[in-house]
Scaffold this motif. Structure first.
Motif, PDB file in Angstrom:
ATOM      1  N   SER A  25       0.840  -1.199   0.000  1.00  0.00           N
ATOM      2  CA  SER A  25       0.000   0.000   0.000  1.00  0.00           C
ATOM      3  C   SER A  25       0.875   1.248   0.000  1.00  0.00           C
ATOM      4  CB  SER A  25      -0.907   0.012   1.235  1.00  0.00           C
ATOM      5  OG  SER A  25      -0.136   0.238   2.407  1.00  0.00           O
ATOM      6  N   LEU A  26       0.263   2.360  -0.368  1.00  0.00           N
ATOM      7  CA  LEU A  26       0.984   3.635  -0.310  1.00  0.00           C
ATOM      8  C   LEU A  26       1.396   3.948   1.120  1.00  0.00           C
ATOM      9  CD1 LEU A  26      -1.176   5.797  -2.763  1.00  0.00           C
ATOM     10  CD2 LEU A  26       0.967   4.592  -3.245  1.00  0.00           C
ATOM     11  N   GLY A  27       0.565   3.548   2.086  1.00  0.00           N
ATOM     12  CA  GLY A  27       0.903   3.748   3.488  1.00  0.00           C
ATOM     13  C   GLY A  27       2.132   2.950   3.888  1.00  0.00           C
ATOM     14  N   ASP A  28       2.216   1.692   3.425  1.00  0.00           N
ATOM     15  CA  ASP A  28       3.390   0.873   3.695  1.00  0.00           C
ATOM     16  C   ASP A  28       4.651   1.554   3.164  1.00  0.00           C
ATOM     17  OD1 ASP A  28       1.863  -1.203   4.809  1.00  0.00           O
ATOM     18  OD2 ASP A  28       1.624  -2.211   2.869  1.00  0.00           O
ATOM     19  N   LEU A  29       4.582   1.998   1.922  1.00  0.00           N
ATOM     20  CA  LEU A  29       5.754   2.597   1.283  1.00  0.00           C
ATOM     21  C   LEU A  29       6.145   3.908   1.959  1.00  0.00           C
ATOM     22  CD1 LEU A  29       4.885   1.937  -2.479  1.00  0.00           C
ATOM     23  CD2 LEU A  29       6.399   0.614  -0.994  1.00  0.00           C
ATOM     24  N   ALA A  30       5.146   4.715   2.319  1.00  0.00           N
ATOM     25  CA  ALA A  30       5.436   5.981   2.982  1.00  0.00           C
ATOM     26  C   ALA A  30       6.064   5.744   4.355  1.00  0.00           C
ATOM     27  CB  ALA A  30       4.164   6.810   3.113  1.00  0.00           C
ATOM     28  N   HIS A  31       5.537   4.772   5.084  1.00  0.00           N
ATOM     29  CA  HIS A  31       6.062   4.476   6.425  1.00  0.00           C
ATOM     30  C   HIS A  31       7.516   4.012   6.350  1.00  0.00           C
ATOM     31  CE1 HIS A  31       6.169   3.143  10.595  1.00  0.00           C
ATOM     32  NE2 HIS A  31       6.609   1.965  10.183  1.00  0.00           N
ATOM     33  N   MET A  32       7.816   3.105   5.424  1.00  0.00           N
ATOM     34  CA  MET A  32       9.183   2.601   5.316  1.00  0.00           C
ATOM     35  C   MET A  32      10.153   3.675   4.836  1.00  0.00           C
ATOM     36  SD  MET A  32       8.788  -1.343   3.937  1.00  0.00           S
ATOM     37  CE  MET A  32       7.629  -0.981   2.601  1.00  0.00           C
ATOM     38  N   ALA A  33       9.641   4.621   4.032  1.00  0.00           N
ATOM     39  CA  ALA A  33      10.495   5.707   3.532  1.00  0.00           C
ATOM     40  C   ALA A  33      10.502   6.914   4.472  1.00  0.00           C
ATOM     41  CB  ALA A  33      10.023   6.139   2.146  1.00  0.00           C
ATOM     42  N   GLN A  34       9.720   6.815   5.571  1.00  0.00           N
ATOM     43  CA  GLN A  34       9.611   7.899   6.558  1.00  0.00           C
ATOM     44  C   GLN A  34       9.127   9.193   5.903  1.00  0.00           C
ATOM     45  OE1 GLN A  34      13.549   7.942   8.391  1.00  0.00           O
ATOM     46  NE2 GLN A  34      12.895   6.462   9.926  1.00  0.00           N
ATOM     47  N   ILE A  35       8.063   9.043   5.117  1.00  0.00           N
ATOM     48  CA  ILE A  35       7.442  10.173   4.424  1.00  0.00           C
ATOM     49  C   ILE A  35       6.028  10.349   4.955  1.00  0.00           C
ATOM     50  CG2 ILE A  35       6.567  10.971   2.182  1.00  0.00           C
ATOM     51  CD1 ILE A  35       8.922   9.553   0.881  1.00  0.00           C
ATOM     52  N   ALA A  36       5.653  11.593   5.253  1.00  0.00           N
ATOM     53  CA  ALA A  36       4.312  11.875   5.774  1.00  0.00           C
ATOM     54  C   ALA A  36       3.260  11.602   4.700  1.00  0.00           C
ATOM     55  CB  ALA A  36       4.225  13.325   6.230  1.00  0.00           C
ATOM     56  N   LYS A  45      -1.811  16.316  -5.315  1.00  0.00           N
ATOM     57  CA  LYS A  45      -2.228  15.419  -6.391  1.00  0.00           C
ATOM     58  C   LYS A  45      -1.091  14.519  -6.861  1.00  0.00           C
ATOM     59  CE  LYS A  45      -4.458  15.444 -10.930  1.00  0.00           C
ATOM     60  NZ  LYS A  45      -5.384  14.373 -10.568  1.00  0.00           N
ATOM     61  N   GLY A  46       0.125  15.035  -6.884  1.00  0.00           N
ATOM     62  CA  GLY A  46       1.234  14.260  -7.404  1.00  0.00           C
ATOM     63  C   GLY A  46       1.945  13.400  -6.377  1.00  0.00           C
ATOM     64  N   TRP A  47       1.394  13.332  -5.137  1.00  0.00           N
ATOM     65  CA  TRP A  47       2.097  12.624  -4.070  1.00  0.00           C
ATOM     66  C   TRP A  47       2.327  11.134  -4.369  1.00  0.00           C
ATOM     67  CZ3 TRP A  47       0.729   8.730  -0.535  1.00  0.00           C
ATOM     68  CH2 TRP A  47       1.627   8.533   0.512  1.00  0.00           C
ATOM     69  N   PRO A  48       1.319  10.375  -4.824  1.00  0.00           N
ATOM     70  CA  PRO A  48       1.587   8.950  -5.113  1.00  0.00           C
ATOM     71  C   PRO A  48       2.707   8.762  -6.130  1.00  0.00           C
ATOM     72  CG  PRO A  48      -0.769   9.357  -5.048  1.00  0.00           C
ATOM     73  CD  PRO A  48      -0.108  10.687  -5.045  1.00  0.00           C
ATOM     74  N   GLY A  49       2.712   9.603  -7.164  1.00  0.00           N
ATOM     75  CA  GLY A  49       3.745   9.491  -8.179  1.00  0.00           C
ATOM     76  C   GLY A  49       5.128   9.775  -7.617  1.00  0.00           C
ATOM     77  N   MET A  50       5.237  10.807  -6.776  1.00  0.00           N
ATOM     78  CA  MET A  50       6.538  11.145  -6.191  1.00  0.00           C
ATOM     79  C   MET A  50       7.024  10.043  -5.248  1.00  0.00           C
ATOM     80  SD  MET A  50       6.397  15.274  -5.570  1.00  0.00           S
ATOM     81  CE  MET A  50       4.834  15.270  -4.667  1.00  0.00           C
ATOM     82  N   LEU A  51       6.077   9.429  -4.531  1.00  0.00           N
ATOM     83  CA  LEU A  51       6.443   8.332  -3.627  1.00  0.00           C
ATOM     84  C   LEU A  51       6.995   7.146  -4.418  1.00  0.00           C
ATOM     85  CD1 LEU A  51       6.397   7.145  -0.721  1.00  0.00           C
ATOM     86  CD2 LEU A  51       4.076   6.318  -1.229  1.00  0.00           C
ATOM     87  N   ILE A  52       6.324   6.802  -5.499  1.00  0.00           N
ATOM     88  CA  ILE A  52       6.770   5.665  -6.309  1.00  0.00           C
ATOM     89  C   ILE A  52       8.082   5.984  -7.021  1.00  0.00           C
ATOM     90  CG2 ILE A  52       6.173   4.281  -8.344  1.00  0.00           C
ATOM     91  CD1 ILE A  52       3.269   4.350  -7.248  1.00  0.00           C
ATOM     92  N   GLU A  53       8.260   7.243  -7.462  1.00  0.00           N
ATOM     93  CA  GLU A  53       9.533   7.649  -8.047  1.00  0.00           C
ATOM     94  C   GLU A  53      10.681   7.385  -7.070  1.00  0.00           C
ATOM     95  OE1 GLU A  53       9.420  11.720  -9.181  1.00  0.00           O
ATOM     96  OE2 GLU A  53       8.055  11.404 -10.871  1.00  0.00           O
ATOM     97  N   LYS A  54      10.441   7.690  -5.800  1.00  0.00           N
ATOM     98  CA  LYS A  54      11.476   7.497  -4.784  1.00  0.00           C
ATOM     99  C   LYS A  54      11.823   6.016  -4.650  1.00  0.00           C
ATOM    100  CE  LYS A  54      12.686   8.832  -0.052  1.00  0.00           C
ATOM    101  NZ  LYS A  54      13.826   9.672  -0.484  1.00  0.00           N
ATOM    102  N   TRP A  55      10.802   5.166  -4.663  1.00  0.00           N
ATOM    103  CA  TRP A  55      11.038   3.733  -4.485  1.00  0.00           C
ATOM    104  C   TRP A  55      11.677   3.082  -5.711  1.00  0.00           C
ATOM    105  CZ3 TRP A  55      11.277   0.613  -0.436  1.00  0.00           C
ATOM    106  CH2 TRP A  55      10.763   1.082   0.785  1.00  0.00           C
TER     107      TRP A  55
END
Length: 224
Positions: A25-36, A45-55
């Motif tokens: 989940s996006l929550g899983d990825l954000a938690h492991m990356a320490q991102i709010a 709007k672009g938050w999911p994309g930026m999170l996945i870019e990081k991963w």
């Protein structure tokens, strides 16, 4: 598990990274990356994309090039419903409104961005809390001859309208696969363009977007 600190070495490395996050989940990825995690996407709007870019280790940021320039691959996250249908159009890049002389489809940023894409579908139904939305299986795509011809035709028609000063007459209804619509945080943001008498005017920035019908065809072909 933590996000990679370097860009992927090759396409196989990029694919392996995408497979590691598939089903999470996006929550899983954000938690492991320490991102709010934002409360919603209204102002993010672009938050999911930026999170996945990081991963995945994307390096381009907002530069006018592919997200993985060393590999010649663009990354596109796409929100989908339970039937794998896209829930919104897909932003490609800004549409230049001046200096159109000498620009061709072959040298355009649209073609550059779409010549090879990694699509990452993400659950997008609004009844699913943002943190609970899961990442689906990513896949690579490049336009076939028919798709490329359709994109080129739309790009050439829209770019011609901009070049002859008819940017204000362009509506989102024009274009079968690709269309243009305003791209700015608010209506107060303006940029230079050419008017129908050749004069300089101020207008809202525009962006190229892929229609939902076009991306639905891509998803349907991949998952059925």
């Amino acid at each position: 598990m933590q996000p990679p600190q370097t860009a992927p070495k090759n396409q196989a490395d990029l694919l392996a990274r995408s497979q590691l996050i598939a089903g999470l989940s996006l929550g899983d990825l954000a938690h492991m990356a320490q991102i709010a995690i934002p409360a919603n996407l209204q102002r993010h709007k672009g938050w999911p994309g930026m999170l996945i870019e990081k991963w995945l280790g994307a390096t381009a940021g907002s530069k006018p090039q592919q997200d993985f320039p060393e590999l010649g691959i663009e990354l596109k996250t796409i929100p989908i419903d339970q039937h794998y249908r896209p829930l919104e159009t897909t932003y490609v890049c800004y549409a230049p409104l001046t200096n159109q002389a000498g620009v061709s489809w072959e040298t355009s940023n649209v073609k550059n961005k779409l010549q090879r894409v990694m699509w990452v579908p993400v659950e997008g139904d609004r009844e699913i809390p943002l943190a609970d939305r899961r990442v689906a299986t990513a896949f690579f795509w490049q336009p076939n001859n028919e798709e490329n011809a359709l994109l080129q035709q739309d790009w050439e028609e829209l770019t011609e309208l901009i070049a002859v000063g008819k940017v204000e007459q362009i509506t989102a209804r024009l274009g079968q696969a690709l269309h243009i619509r305003p791209k700015a945080a608010s209506g107060q943001v303006l940029t230079d363009a050419i008017g129908d008498e050749g004069e300089k005017i101020r207008t809202r920035p525009r962006g190229f977007y892929l229609r939902k019908s076009f991306t639905e065809h891509i998803l349907h072909h991949q998952f059925t």
